[in-house]
Design a protein around this motif. Structure first.
Motif, PDB file in Angstrom:
ATOM      1  N   UNK A 107      -4.389  -5.727   3.501  1.00 35.24           N
ATOM      2  CA  UNK A 107      -4.674  -4.483   4.233  1.00 35.24           C
ATOM      3  C   UNK A 107      -6.078  -3.976   3.896  1.00 35.24           C
ATOM      4  N   UNK A 108      -6.389  -4.008   2.623  1.00 39.78           N
ATOM      5  CA  UNK A 108      -7.685  -3.519   2.162  1.00 39.78           C
ATOM      6  C   UNK A 108      -8.809  -4.379   2.713  1.00 39.78           C
ATOM      7  N   UNK A 109      -8.679  -5.678   2.597  1.00 39.58           N
ATOM      8  CA  UNK A 109      -9.711  -6.584   3.094  1.00 39.58           C
ATOM      9  C   UNK A 109      -9.888  -6.447   4.607  1.00 39.58           C
ATOM     10  N   UNK A 110      -8.789  -6.344   5.331  1.00 38.13           N
ATOM     11  CA  UNK A 110      -8.845  -6.198   6.781  1.00 38.13           C
ATOM     12  C   UNK A 110      -9.598  -4.925   7.174  1.00 38.13           C
ATOM     13  N   UNK A 111      -9.305  -3.826   6.484  1.00 37.57           N
ATOM     14  CA  UNK A 111      -9.992  -2.565   6.784  1.00 37.57           C
ATOM     15  C   UNK A 111     -11.483  -2.646   6.479  1.00 37.57           C
ATOM     16  N   UNK A 112     -11.836  -3.283   5.367  1.00 41.65           N
ATOM     17  CA  UNK A 112     -13.251  -3.433   4.997  1.00 41.65           C
ATOM     18  C   UNK A 112     -13.978  -4.267   6.047  1.00 41.65           C
ATOM     19  N   UNK A 113     -13.362  -5.377   6.478  1.00 37.95           N
ATOM     20  CA  UNK A 113     -13.985  -6.215   7.498  1.00 37.95           C
ATOM     21  C   UNK A 113     -14.169  -5.447   8.803  1.00 37.95           C
ATOM     22  N   UNK A 114     -13.145  -4.705   9.204  1.00 36.79           N
ATOM     23  CA  UNK A 114     -13.244  -3.912  10.438  1.00 36.79           C
ATOM     24  C   UNK A 114     -14.291  -2.808  10.295  1.00 36.79           C
ATOM     25  N   UNK A 115     -14.357  -2.194   9.118  1.00 33.88           N
ATOM     26  CA  UNK A 115     -15.322  -1.112   8.893  1.00 33.88           C
ATOM     27  C   UNK A 115     -16.759  -1.608   8.967  1.00 33.88           C
ATOM     28  N   UNK A 116     -16.955  -2.885   8.709  1.00 32.52           N
ATOM     29  CA  UNK A 116     -18.294  -3.466   8.791  1.00 32.52           C
ATOM     30  C   UNK A 116     -18.618  -3.974  10.195  1.00 32.52           C
ATOM     31  N   UNK A 117     -17.662  -3.895  11.096  1.00 34.66           N
ATOM     32  CA  UNK A 117     -17.839  -4.434  12.448  1.00 34.66           C
ATOM     33  C   UNK A 117     -18.416  -3.382  13.400  1.00 34.66           C
ATOM     34  N   UNK A 118     -18.866  -3.816  14.562  1.00 30.43           N
ATOM     35  CA  UNK A 118     -19.376  -2.871  15.565  1.00 30.43           C
ATOM     36  C   UNK A 118     -18.294  -1.923  16.107  1.00 30.43           C
ATOM     37  N   UNK A 119     -17.017  -2.264  15.891  1.00 34.28           N
ATOM     38  CA  UNK A 119     -15.934  -1.401  16.367  1.00 34.28           C
ATOM     39  C   UNK A 119     -15.804  -0.111  15.541  1.00 34.28           C
ATOM     40  N   UNK A 120     -16.394  -0.077  14.364  1.00 40.15           N
ATOM     41  CA  UNK A 120     -16.344   1.121  13.515  1.00 40.15           C
ATOM     42  C   UNK A 120     -17.131   2.256  14.175  1.00 40.15           C
ATOM     43  N   UNK A 121     -16.576   3.447  14.087  1.00 39.21           N
ATOM     44  CA  UNK A 121     -17.212   4.628  14.684  1.00 39.21           C
ATOM     45  C   UNK A 121     -17.458   5.672  13.590  1.00 39.21           C
ATOM     46  N   UNK A 122     -18.089   5.229  12.530  1.00 35.61           N
ATOM     47  CA  UNK A 122     -18.261   6.045  11.330  1.00 35.61           C
ATOM     48  C   UNK A 122     -18.981   7.369  11.586  1.00 35.61           C
ATOM     49  N   UNK A 123     -19.994   7.376  12.424  1.00 33.54           N
ATOM     50  CA  UNK A 123     -20.777   8.605  12.612  1.00 33.54           C
ATOM     51  C   UNK A 123     -19.962   9.726  13.233  1.00 33.54           C
ATOM     52  N   UNK A 124     -18.886   9.376  13.950  1.00 35.15           N
ATOM     53  CA  UNK A 124     -18.074  10.422  14.563  1.00 35.15           C
ATOM     54  C   UNK A 124     -16.658  10.514  13.995  1.00 35.15           C
ATOM     55  N   UNK A 125     -16.203   9.498  13.293  1.00 36.20           N
ATOM     56  CA  UNK A 125     -14.840   9.521  12.754  1.00 36.20           C
ATOM     57  C   UNK A 125     -14.789   9.886  11.274  1.00 36.20           C
ATOM     58  N   UNK A 126     -15.807   9.526  10.528  1.00 37.74           N
ATOM     59  CA  UNK A 126     -15.832   9.789   9.093  1.00 37.74           C
ATOM     60  C   UNK A 126     -16.393  11.186   8.827  1.00 37.74           C
ATOM     61  N   UNK A 127     -15.804  11.936   7.902  1.00 33.26           N
ATOM     62  CA  UNK A 127     -16.327  13.269   7.601  1.00 33.26           C
ATOM     63  C   UNK A 127     -17.723  13.246   6.984  1.00 33.26           C
ATOM     64  N   UNK A 128     -18.112  12.087   6.452  1.00 29.45           N
ATOM     65  CA  UNK A 128     -19.460  11.963   5.885  1.00 29.45           C
ATOM     66  C   UNK A 128     -20.438  11.353   6.882  1.00 29.45           C
ATOM     67  N   UNK A 129     -19.916  10.838   7.990  1.00 22.87           N
ATOM     68  CA  UNK A 129     -20.765  10.196   8.981  1.00 22.87           C
ATOM     69  C   UNK A 129     -21.231   8.818   8.569  1.00 22.87           C
ATOM     70  N   UNK A 130     -20.673   8.306   7.480  1.00 23.47           N
ATOM     71  CA  UNK A 130     -21.080   6.996   6.959  1.00 23.47           C
ATOM     72  C   UNK A 130     -19.864   6.096   6.800  1.00 23.47           C
TER      73      UNK A 130
END
Length: 147
Positions: A107-130
């Motif tokens: 689960x952890x590895x899968x999330x890390x891989x997805x978080x590094x992908x273009x599908x991640x929307x960190x700037x709008x989904x993460x409270x830190x924007x990162x």
């Protein structure tokens, strides 16, 4: 302009005015997506996120304006420890705990891989924007403990 009518920036604008934790800078797109519309004007277009889980302040700016956790559109980690560490893909502390308990990192590895992908929307989904990758890895190490 006469300086008598302009508020000087506080000398310690990078620390939360409540708990004194070092804030993490966030931009307009993060604030626009994280704060309820009625509260968006509570802080400047750029602000700091307070990462301390025990503090009720979510964002603060250099002019002593704050947005509290009840002004957020949804619960966020670490303010709410049941909220996803990875809001883009839903990884929670319980998922990491399950990986550790089962002796896997799927689960952890899968999330890390997805978080590094273009599908991640960190700037709008993460409270830190990162990206959450460092937070996920830190939490995994803490839960796993020393080997």
């Amino acid at each position: 302009m006469n300086k008598a009518f302009v508020k000087e920036q506080d000398s310690d604008a990078s620390h939360c005015p409540n708990c004194k934790s070092l804030g993490r800078p966030v931009g307009r797109s993060t604030l626009d997506s994280m704060l309820k519309p009625d509260f968006r004007t509570e802080v400047a277009s750029t602000a700091m996120f307070c990462p301390f889980d025990g503090c009720k302040i979510a964002y603060f700016d250099s002019f002593d304006r704050v947005a509290t956790i009840d002004m957020l559109v949804r619960p966020v980690y670490p303010k709410d420890l049941t909220a996803p560490l990875c809001p883009c893909f839903g990884l929670t502390l319980d998922d990491i705990q399950a990986d550790v308990d089962e002796g896997v990192v799927s689960r952890t590895r899968d999330a890390v891989q997805k978080a590094k992908s273009p599908a991640a929307r960190c700037s709008t989904m993460s409270p830190t924007g990162t990206s959450c990758v460092q937070d996920i890895q830190r939490c995994y190490r803490q839960i796993r403990g020393p080997e």
